[in-house]
Design an enzyme around this catalytic site. Structure first.
Site, PDB file in Angstrom:
ATOM      1  N   GLY A  75       0.903  -1.100   0.290  1.00 19.92           N
ATOM      2  CA  GLY A  75       0.079  -0.099   0.030  1.00 19.92           C
ATOM      3  C   GLY A  75       0.795   0.622   0.043  1.00 19.92           C
ATOM      4  CB  CYS A  76       0.170   4.159   1.304  1.00 20.79           C
ATOM      5  SG  CYS A  76       0.974   6.476   1.244  1.00 20.79           S
ATOM      6  CG  PHE A  77       6.100   5.157  -0.494  1.00 22.29           C
ATOM      7  CD1 PHE A  77       5.175   6.117  -0.220  1.00 22.29           C
ATOM      8  CD2 PHE A  77       6.759   5.324  -1.799  1.00 22.29           C
ATOM      9  CE1 PHE A  77       4.908   7.508  -0.986  1.00 22.29           C
ATOM     10  CE2 PHE A  77       6.620   6.466  -2.405  1.00 22.29           C
ATOM     11  CZ  PHE A  77       5.482   7.090  -1.806  1.00 22.29           C
TER      12      PHE A  77
END
Length: 176
Positions: free
Chosen positions: A11-13
């Protein structure tokens, strides 16, 4: 002490960065883009979902304190590996769950940990286990984003709960 690296996408880093920074043995975390077909892409380009890159983190860790297996067990605990190209409200192939191995030992460990994790889940794991082809660091403003922007809306709604989850689930592994 030997510093090793692991490259993971879940997902979002920003979420993975903040979660792994708390773990004892993690020396640094670098947010970036991996395994796409565009050289040195920008965040704007990756967000178009046309470059083939995944948002990932490169985790630099001290292998005398933390193993690759440990990192993967934490990785599976902090994101949903059963949703294809999605984590929460973030969707697109850049948010895919992926383990990017750099040698046969890492591939083998990734397959073992994935199989063990699968036994604990009702839904099928869709995490891609694939060789690392390329990695490009993200822009500076993405690095250590949560620490720099704790009150930003996304950080409060999405990142903070993951950070708290790690604190509860991995109390014995947190930095002192």
């Amino acid at each position: 002490m030997a510093i090793r690296e692991a490259i993971l996408g879940g997902g979002c880093f920003w979420c993975l960065d903040a979660a792994f920074r708390q773990i004892d043995g993690v020396v640094d975390v670098i947010s970036g883009y991996a395994n796409g077909h565009v050289e040195n892409p920008s965040y704007k380009e990756v967000c178009t979902d046309t470059t083939g890159h995944a948002e990932v983190v490169k985790i630099l860790y001290d292998d005398t304190k933390l193993s690759y297996r440990d990192l993967l067990e934490i990785f599976y605990a902090i994101h949903d590996p059963t949703t294809l190209n999605r984590q929460g409200a973030d969707f697109g192939s850049q948010y895919r769950s992926t383990i990017l191995y750099q040698n046969d030992e890492e591939r083998k460990i990734a397959e073992e940990v994935t199989a063990q994790t699968q036994q604990q889940l009702d839904r099928k794991i869709v995490t891609k286990i694939e060789p690392l082809r390329n990695f490009y660091p993200a822009e500076e403003y993405h690095q250590n984003y949560f620490d720099k922007n704790p009150w930003q809306g996304y950080c409060q709604a999405v990142v903070a709960p993951k950070v708290e989850k790690v604190r509860r689930a991995f109390t014995d592994r947190l930095k002192k």
